[in-house]
Design an enzyme around this catalytic site. Structure first.
Site, PDB file in Angstrom:
ATOM      1  N   CYS A  94      -6.125 -10.106  -3.745  1.00  0.00           N
ATOM      2  CA  CYS A  94      -6.237  -9.290  -2.535  1.00  0.00           C
ATOM      3  C   CYS A  94      -4.956  -9.581  -1.774  1.00  0.00           C
ATOM      4  O   CYS A  94      -4.550 -10.741  -1.668  1.00  0.00           O
ATOM      5  CB  CYS A  94      -7.462  -9.701  -1.725  1.00  0.00           C
ATOM      6  SG  CYS A  94      -7.460  -9.031  -0.042  1.00  0.00           S
ATOM      7  N   THR A  95      -4.312  -8.534  -1.259  1.00  0.00           N
ATOM      8  CA  THR A  95      -2.988  -8.746  -0.661  1.00  0.00           C
ATOM      9  C   THR A  95      -3.037  -9.560   0.628  1.00  0.00           C
ATOM     10  O   THR A  95      -2.002 -10.013   1.112  1.00  0.00           O
ATOM     11  CB  THR A  95      -2.277  -7.400  -0.426  1.00  0.00           C
ATOM     12  OG1 THR A  95      -3.165  -6.528   0.293  1.00  0.00           O
ATOM     13  CG2 THR A  95      -1.879  -6.754  -1.731  1.00  0.00           C
ATOM     14  N   HIS A  96      -4.221  -9.747   1.191  1.00  0.00           N
ATOM     15  CA  HIS A  96      -4.334 -10.627   2.358  1.00  0.00           C
ATOM     16  C   HIS A  96      -4.212 -12.114   1.962  1.00  0.00           C
ATOM     17  O   HIS A  96      -3.863 -12.946   2.801  1.00  0.00           O
ATOM     18  CB  HIS A  96      -5.688 -10.444   3.042  1.00  0.00           C
ATOM     19  CG  HIS A  96      -5.814  -9.206   3.889  1.00  0.00           C
ATOM     20  ND1 HIS A  96      -5.903  -7.944   3.361  1.00  0.00           N
ATOM     21  CD2 HIS A  96      -5.885  -9.059   5.245  1.00  0.00           C
ATOM     22  CE1 HIS A  96      -6.029  -7.056   4.349  1.00  0.00           C
ATOM     23  NE2 HIS A  96      -6.023  -7.717   5.500  1.00  0.00           N
TER      24      HIS A  96
ATOM     25  N   ASP B  49      -2.160  -0.451   2.951  1.00  0.00           N
ATOM     26  CA  ASP B  49      -3.260  -1.398   2.736  1.00  0.00           C
ATOM     27  C   ASP B  49      -4.326  -1.097   3.791  1.00  0.00           C
ATOM     28  O   ASP B  49      -4.097  -0.319   4.725  1.00  0.00           O
ATOM     29  CB  ASP B  49      -2.742  -2.837   2.891  1.00  0.00           C
ATOM     30  CG  ASP B  49      -3.838  -3.866   2.639  1.00  0.00           C
ATOM     31  OD1 ASP B  49      -4.696  -3.637   1.758  1.00  0.00           O
ATOM     32  OD2 ASP B  49      -3.869  -4.905   3.338  1.00  0.00           O
ATOM     33  N   SER B  50      -5.447  -1.788   3.666  1.00  0.00           N
ATOM     34  CA  SER B  50      -6.470  -1.669   4.700  1.00  0.00           C
ATOM     35  C   SER B  50      -6.000  -2.329   5.999  1.00  0.00           C
ATOM     36  O   SER B  50      -6.520  -2.018   7.061  1.00  0.00           O
ATOM     37  CB  SER B  50      -7.753  -2.355   4.241  1.00  0.00           C
ATOM     38  OG  SER B  50      -7.486  -3.736   4.010  1.00  0.00           O
TER      39      SER B  50
ATOM     40  N   TYR C  45     -11.928  -3.270   3.653  1.00  0.00           N
ATOM     41  CA  TYR C  45     -12.372  -2.351   2.605  1.00  0.00           C
ATOM     42  C   TYR C  45     -13.340  -3.046   1.635  1.00  0.00           C
ATOM     43  O   TYR C  45     -14.140  -2.398   0.975  1.00  0.00           O
ATOM     44  CB  TYR C  45     -11.167  -1.894   1.759  1.00  0.00           C
ATOM     45  CG  TYR C  45     -10.302  -0.775   2.309  1.00  0.00           C
ATOM     46  CD1 TYR C  45     -10.495  -0.223   3.577  1.00  0.00           C
ATOM     47  CD2 TYR C  45      -9.267  -0.269   1.529  1.00  0.00           C
ATOM     48  CE1 TYR C  45      -9.670   0.795   4.033  1.00  0.00           C
ATOM     49  CE2 TYR C  45      -8.448   0.756   1.980  1.00  0.00           C
ATOM     50  CZ  TYR C  45      -8.645   1.289   3.223  1.00  0.00           C
ATOM     51  OH  TYR C  45      -7.830   2.307   3.673  1.00  0.00           O
ATOM     52  N   GLY C  46     -13.184  -4.370   1.530  1.00  0.00           N
ATOM     53  CA  GLY C  46     -13.775  -5.111   0.415  1.00  0.00           C
ATOM     54  C   GLY C  46     -15.280  -5.005   0.246  1.00  0.00           C
ATOM     55  O   GLY C  46     -15.784  -5.095  -0.867  1.00  0.00           O
TER      56      GLY C  46
ATOM     57  N   CYS D 292      -2.723  -2.844  -2.089  1.00  0.00           N
ATOM     58  CA  CYS D 292      -4.127  -3.117  -1.832  1.00  0.00           C
ATOM     59  C   CYS D 292      -4.843  -3.114  -3.181  1.00  0.00           C
ATOM     60  O   CYS D 292      -4.768  -2.116  -3.917  1.00  0.00           O
ATOM     61  CB  CYS D 292      -4.671  -2.014  -0.923  1.00  0.00           C
ATOM     62  SG  CYS D 292      -6.445  -2.079  -0.672  1.00  0.00           S
ATOM     63  N   ASN D 293      -5.480  -4.213  -3.512  1.00  0.00           N
ATOM     64  CA  ASN D 293      -6.106  -4.325  -4.833  1.00  0.00           C
ATOM     65  C   ASN D 293      -7.272  -3.372  -5.001  1.00  0.00           C
ATOM     66  O   ASN D 293      -7.426  -2.727  -6.031  1.00  0.00           O
ATOM     67  CB  ASN D 293      -6.575  -5.764  -5.056  1.00  0.00           C
ATOM     68  CG  ASN D 293      -5.417  -6.707  -5.276  1.00  0.00           C
ATOM     69  OD1 ASN D 293      -5.080  -7.047  -6.397  1.00  0.00           O
ATOM     70  ND2 ASN D 293      -4.770  -7.142  -4.184  1.00  0.00           N
TER      71      ASN D 293
HETATM   72  N1  DGL Z   1      -5.923  -6.198   1.095  1.00  0.00           N
HETATM   73  C1  DGL Z   1      -6.809  -5.369   0.353  1.00  0.00           C
HETATM   74  C2  DGL Z   1      -6.884  -5.707  -1.103  1.00  0.00           C
HETATM   75  O1  DGL Z   1      -5.892  -6.165  -1.638  1.00  0.00           O
HETATM   76  C3  DGL Z   1      -8.133  -5.035   0.984  1.00  0.00           C
HETATM   77  C4  DGL Z   1      -8.846  -6.116   1.690  1.00  0.00           C
HETATM   78  C5  DGL Z   1     -10.014  -5.604   2.512  1.00  0.00           C
HETATM   79  O2  DGL Z   1      -9.794  -4.787   3.399  1.00  0.00           O
HETATM   80  O3  DGL Z   1     -11.143  -6.027   2.235  1.00  0.00           O
HETATM   81  O4  DGL Z   1      -7.882  -5.485  -1.765  1.00  0.00           O
END
Ligand code: DGL
Length: 294
Positions: free
Chosen positions: A187-189, A12-13, A44-45, A75-76
């Site tokens: 988003c996995t966060h 993931d990021s 990443y978003g 990571c989506n």
């Molecule tokens: N956790 C990641 C996702 O599921 C990326 C979130 C990010 O870094 O913006 O998209």
């Protein structure tokens, strides 16, 4: 010939991918994990989708060079931009993303056919959830809401703050106005913000794609004869492209206690390639804690 005792690569990021690691602890405890958090580039978003695709392809290649037997894009936005490329470049390797499993779980969960998706700006721009949900059922109403404040709140461990509550209210309001009964944490966060989201919207069914992803991973690993034969619980190697000491301190707040031996390593970007340095370092804070709670 793939070594069934090789680790599964997960990335993931940042810390969000640990929500997938948590589900792997639950459903695949015998599998080793090599996890990369690309904290040098988080979030990443808000980035260009082609840039994110480059990071995701680079990490996948790094994990395969490290002889992982499968890759999970936890990571989506990576799944939205790079899954098909990495699958096409590695036709004999199991490569999974989180969006299709998340969409399948949401389509099953909705009673009124109205689904919201909380996600990053980039994933919303890709419209991947809308496309996949409509492929499952063209009648489903889908509304994607970009949530730019969520990832920085999670990375700063500010998940139970008034700022998190205000952001959750802001992002959930259009979805509640639209009458959705199901919301994908796209988003996995975001599963780390679940308790705040449930306070704002107690009647909504929140879907965490990590669970369905790992159930599908378990099926595929078994089906392809890749299941680990080693004793459980398997060791984990967790790496970051950011600050290892800071990552070590974060882990104890973001991973549930378990008996998995955990080793920290670092990963570096060198000329566009990801180099994973597994130095087999001695006990980290995370490892001590995990063993103590084990
Ligand atoms: N956790 C990641 C996702 O599921 C990326 C979130 C990010 O870094 O913006 O998209």
């Amino acid at each position: 010939m793939v070594d069934s005792n090789a680790p599964i690569g997960v990335f993931d990021s940042g810390l969000g991918g640990l929500t997938v690691v948590s589900q792997m602890m639950r459903f695949l405890p015998q599998e080793r994990i090599l996890f990369v958090a690309d904290q040098a580039h988080v979030p990443y978003g808000g980035r260009d989708l082609s840039e994110v695709c480059g990071f995701a392809c680079g990490i996948s290649e790094g994990l395969l060079r490290a002889e992982c037997k499968a890759v999970v894009m936890a990571c989506n936005i990576s799944s939205a931009t790079a899954l098909h490329t990495v699958q096409a470049e590695n036709p004999n390797t199991l490569v999974l993303g989180v969006i299709e499993p998340g969409a399948r779980a949401a389509a099953r969960a909705t009673a009124n056919g109205r689904i919201g998706v909380l996600t990053t700006v980039g994933t919303a721009r890709s419209a991947a959830y809308t496309r996949i949900l409509h492929a499952l059922d063209p009648e489903i109403y889908v509304q994607e809401v970009p949530c730019p404040d969520f990832v920085p709140l999670v990375e700063a461990d500010a998940i139970s703050t008034p700022a998190a509550f205000r952001a959750a209210q802001e992002y959930m309001t259009p979805l509640m106005d639209a009458g959705v009964d199901t919301v994908v944490l796209g988003c996995t966060h975001y599963p780390f913000l679940l308790s705040v989201l449930q306070k704002v919207a107690p009647d909504i069914c929140f879907v965490n794609p990590a669970e369905q992803t790992v159930l599908e991973l378990r099926y595929e690993v078994k089906n392809r004869g890749l299941a680990s034969q080693s004793a459980h619980p398997a060791p984990y190697c967790l790496t970051t492209t950011g600050e290892t000491a800071q990552f070590d301190a974060q882990l104890h707040r973001f991973l549930p206690p378990s008996a998995h031996p955990v080793r920290l390593a670092s990963a570096r970007w060198m000329g566009g390639q990801l180099v994973i340095e597994d130095t087999h370092t001695s006990l980290s804070t995370a490892e001590r804690r995990l063993v103590e709670h084990g």
